[in-house]
Design an enzyme around this catalytic site. Sequence first.
Site, PDB file in Angstrom:
ATOM      1  N   ASP A  42      -2.880   5.432  83.006  1.00 16.14           N
ATOM      2  CA  ASP A  42      -2.167   6.004  84.333  1.00 16.14           C
ATOM      3  C   ASP A  42      -0.741   6.877  83.379  1.00 16.14           C
ATOM      4  O   ASP A  42       0.274   7.420  83.552  1.00 16.14           O
ATOM      5  CB  ASP A  42      -2.234   5.380  84.878  1.00 16.14           C
ATOM      6  CG  ASP A  42      -1.568   4.380  84.737  1.00 16.14           C
ATOM      7  OD1 ASP A  42      -1.066   3.615  83.957  1.00 16.14           O
ATOM      8  OD2 ASP A  42      -1.455   3.525  85.899  1.00 16.14           O
TER       9      ASP A  42
ATOM     10  N   ASP B 140      10.988 -12.780  86.204  1.00 21.93           N
ATOM     11  CA  ASP B 140      12.178 -11.813  86.617  1.00 21.93           C
ATOM     12  C   ASP B 140      12.517 -11.401  88.050  1.00 21.93           C
ATOM     13  O   ASP B 140      11.390 -10.521  88.296  1.00 21.93           O
ATOM     14  CB  ASP B 140      12.456 -10.011  85.594  1.00 21.93           C
ATOM     15  CG  ASP B 140      13.810  -9.744  85.208  1.00 21.93           C
ATOM     16  OD1 ASP B 140      14.658 -10.340  86.715  1.00 21.93           O
ATOM     17  OD2 ASP B 140      14.186  -9.114  84.669  1.00 21.93           O
TER      18      ASP B 140
ATOM     19  N   ASP C  92      18.627 -12.316  88.242  1.00 21.39           N
ATOM     20  CA  ASP C  92      18.714 -10.772  87.889  1.00 21.39           C
ATOM     21  C   ASP C  92      20.201 -11.517  89.055  1.00 21.39           C
ATOM     22  O   ASP C  92      20.222 -11.754  89.735  1.00 21.39           O
ATOM     23  CB  ASP C  92      17.785  -9.388  88.403  1.00 21.39           C
ATOM     24  CG  ASP C  92      18.324  -8.915  88.718  1.00 21.39           C
ATOM     25  OD1 ASP C  92      18.859  -7.988  87.492  1.00 21.39           O
ATOM     26  OD2 ASP C  92      19.585  -8.273  89.645  1.00 21.39           O
TER      27      ASP C  92
ATOM     28  N   GLU D 191      21.170 -14.241  84.445  1.00 18.85           N
ATOM     29  CA  GLU D 191      21.881 -13.045  83.939  1.00 18.85           C
ATOM     30  C   GLU D 191      23.715 -13.544  84.102  1.00 18.85           C
ATOM     31  O   GLU D 191      23.929 -13.102  85.366  1.00 18.85           O
ATOM     32  CB  GLU D 191      21.114 -11.310  84.388  1.00 18.85           C
ATOM     33  CG  GLU D 191      22.180 -10.416  84.401  1.00 18.85           C
ATOM     34  CD  GLU D 191      21.772  -9.265  84.627  1.00 18.85           C
ATOM     35  OE1 GLU D 191      22.355  -8.162  83.529  1.00 18.85           O
ATOM     36  OE2 GLU D 191      21.530  -9.501  85.894  1.00 18.85           O
TER      37      GLU D 191
ATOM     38  N   HIS E 256      16.869  -4.070  78.101  1.00 20.66           N
ATOM     39  CA  HIS E 256      16.611  -3.117  78.894  1.00 20.66           C
ATOM     40  C   HIS E 256      17.985  -2.403  79.269  1.00 20.66           C
ATOM     41  O   HIS E 256      17.585  -0.875  80.674  1.00 20.66           O
ATOM     42  CB  HIS E 256      15.062  -3.008  79.742  1.00 20.66           C
ATOM     43  CG  HIS E 256      15.873  -4.635  81.029  1.00 20.66           C
ATOM     44  ND1 HIS E 256      15.892  -5.587  80.949  1.00 20.66           N
ATOM     45  CD2 HIS E 256      16.117  -3.879  82.335  1.00 20.66           C
ATOM     46  CE1 HIS E 256      16.948  -5.853  81.785  1.00 20.66           C
ATOM     47  NE2 HIS E 256      17.128  -5.278  83.177  1.00 20.66           N
ATOM     48  N   ASP E 257      18.736  -2.893  79.792  1.00 16.68           N
ATOM     49  CA  ASP E 257      20.303  -2.195  80.055  1.00 16.68           C
ATOM     50  C   ASP E 257      21.031  -1.688  79.062  1.00 16.68           C
ATOM     51  O   ASP E 257      22.181  -1.235  79.458  1.00 16.68           O
ATOM     52  CB  ASP E 257      20.955  -3.491  81.188  1.00 16.68           C
ATOM     53  CG  ASP E 257      20.031  -3.587  82.599  1.00 16.68           C
ATOM     54  OD1 ASP E 257      19.727  -3.026  82.813  1.00 16.68           O
ATOM     55  OD2 ASP E 257      20.616  -4.702  82.471  1.00 16.68           O
TER      56      ASP E 257
HETATM   57  O1  ISL Z   1      25.420  -3.542  82.452  1.00 23.00           O
HETATM   58  C1  ISL Z   1      25.455  -2.593  83.626  1.00 23.00           C
HETATM   59  C2  ISL Z   1      26.452  -2.204  84.450  1.00 23.00           C
HETATM   60  O2  ISL Z   1      27.507  -2.171  83.994  1.00 23.00           O
HETATM   61  C3  ISL Z   1      23.897  -3.083  83.961  1.00 23.00           C
HETATM   62  O3  ISL Z   1      23.361  -1.792  82.862  1.00 23.00           O
HETATM   63  C4  ISL Z   1      23.018  -3.773  84.727  1.00 23.00           C
HETATM   64  O4  ISL Z   1      23.374  -3.002  86.381  1.00 23.00           O
HETATM   65  C5  ISL Z   1      23.832  -5.288  85.246  1.00 23.00           C
HETATM   66  O5  ISL Z   1      23.380  -5.627  84.382  1.00 23.00           O
HETATM   67  C6  ISL Z   1      22.804  -5.984  85.963  1.00 23.00           C
HETATM   68  O6  ISL Z   1      21.577  -5.563  85.865  1.00 23.00           O
HETATM   69  C7  ISL Z   1      20.667  -6.029  86.359  1.00 23.00           C
HETATM   70  O7  ISL Z   1      20.551  -6.044  87.577  1.00 23.00           O
HETATM   71  C8  ISL Z   1      20.418  -4.655  88.087  1.00 23.00           C
HETATM   72  C9  ISL Z   1      19.532  -3.817  86.950  1.00 23.00           C
HETATM   73  O8  ISL Z   1      19.191  -2.251  87.627  1.00 23.00           O
HETATM   74  C10 ISL Z   1      18.781  -4.260  85.959  1.00 23.00           C
HETATM   75  O9  ISL Z   1      18.327  -3.516  85.703  1.00 23.00           O
HETATM   76  C11 ISL Z   1      19.389  -5.574  85.790  1.00 23.00           C
HETATM   77  O10 ISL Z   1      19.195  -6.193  84.079  1.00 23.00           O
HETATM   78  C12 ISL Z   1      19.854  -4.784  89.902  1.00 23.00           C
HETATM   79  O11 ISL Z   1      19.290  -4.855  89.982  1.00 23.00           O
HETATM   80 CA    CA Z   2      -1.550   1.679  82.777  1.00 22.05          CA
END
Ligand code: ISL
Ligand code: CA
Length: 551
Positions: free
Chosen positions: A25, A98, A199, A254, A327-328
Amino acid sequence: MKNQWWKEGVYYQIYPKSFNDANGDGIGDLNGIREKSDYLKELGVNILWLSPIFDSPHADNGYDISDFYNIWPSFGSMDDFDELLEATHKKGMKLILDIVLNHTSEEHPWFLESVASKDNPYRDFYHWQEGNGDHPPNNWESFFSEDAWTKYPATDEYYLHLFTKNQPDLNWENPEMRKKLYDILHFWLKKGVDGFRLDVIPLISKIPGYPDNTFTDFNETIERVYANGPRLHEHLNEMYNEVFAHYDAVTLGEGIGVSPDLAPLYVSDKRDELNMVYHFDHMNLDCGPGGRYDNKPWSLKELKAVISDWDESMAGDGWYAWYLGNHDFGRKVTRFGSQKYWEKSAKLLAVLLLSQRAASIIYQGDEIGMTNIRFESIEEHDDIATHNAYRKIVKEGGDLNHFWESIYMNGRDNARTPVQWDDSDYAGFSTHEPWLKVNPNYTSINVKHQSADNQSILHFYKKLVEIRRQYPTLVYGQWKDHFPDHEQLFVYSRISEDQQVLIALNLSDETQELQLVPNLGQMDKKLLLSNYEKGSETTLRPWEAVMYEIL
Ligand code: ISL
Ligand code: CA
């Protein structure tokens, strides 16, 4: 210092939406991960971290949870999860989830109750405040380029959200709320998950009275206003006693806003709070005063100082986790490597990643050297943070060219394009058009090609992971930088009583003299690994990386 599985394990972060799509999908899923468990086992990693898989409207790709007890249907069912967990354990790997405890989705039932009326029992689960005349309660700005407060018309009050308005912050002052979070953790731990990545955990305790922010630098704002609040350590200690003391599970925080000075407060063995945090200091090196959308060149000297400061802070007691991208952020080879020496630099960065005194985290796709992508327009982007920042810069008439260059280097979608498995349509990720565009370079950069080539980046990673297992000094040994001031070479040793490894890296497009290391020629040594065919002892070629065991 005590040896522990969670210190020495090699972590592999999976962003499930982009990893592998089993049901066609266009969205990666849990069965897709299970299909690749042999691949992961062969790579040699032993702890899988899954970015959030809980039910969610996906305003922020799952970091906005609406039901902590269920799986997002596009990822699969609870049965699929149980099968994945079992398959992972059968293969001798661990699985960590996570989880977001700082905020929920605006669609979470607690928030829906909370907005209903001022006297609803769930009202206090979030931060509600009266405005300041026509203005929000204070001047806080969210991480995602908007006000941190949004007014809810029904009750004429504002709620706090440090991220998007779809992510209201939970109020950790409320003991019933905390108890509900602990119940959630127990539920998953009883199922057998091996721990959590927590997180933005430093943000959970807010300063009472919500005073205005007086800092102009956003990183300073994070460290001094949003993170490290007055009751933070009390809460972490309570969570440990109520939950984690009862399991052999890892907690990886984190560590946003956590400096080397503050880190021991989170992870010291004596404090019963978290096992590890991962910090942002090296991720901030290429960010100008305007933050991540204000890209600037970084220097090796600064990177060395970051590693050295953290190593020193954690040397006696405590542990941290080390990564070069997730991923950020942008892809590590694009950000820290070389375009011209893509393959060599991807291998060198693998060495830099897997030879520190810290837990190493590989981000999906980095093991084949996946790169950033240049999207044609804002519409091709998915990330809400990118969209918000774009809107703001357009509104304020900022420098759009600089913004796009910064996004190209460090926009979050770079790391979220589908994993490139082979050179068939959609890179073998799916049979359907994926939710985010595949990087067009998938025809040359993919797992299938690299599996067949024993000189590939993928094989290099496998060798390196194996060496890290064979040489515990690479995990636990002392760390010593030989030339902290050198701007191109990074030469360091890992030293324990019975083992010594020397690592020499050339982070430049030019050949560098290596006689810098005293007596290297005379030393009795064994070459463990090199990213060129025949190594020389007096020079390092562009992006050359060598590892010697000193006998
Ligand atoms: O570094 C950042 C902003 O300056 C970010 O990309 C990020 O928001 C920050 O590292 C916190 O990250 C985590 O919480 C966020 C989520 O969007 C991120 O993907 C996650 O890793 C909110 O839950
Ligand atoms: Ca799928």
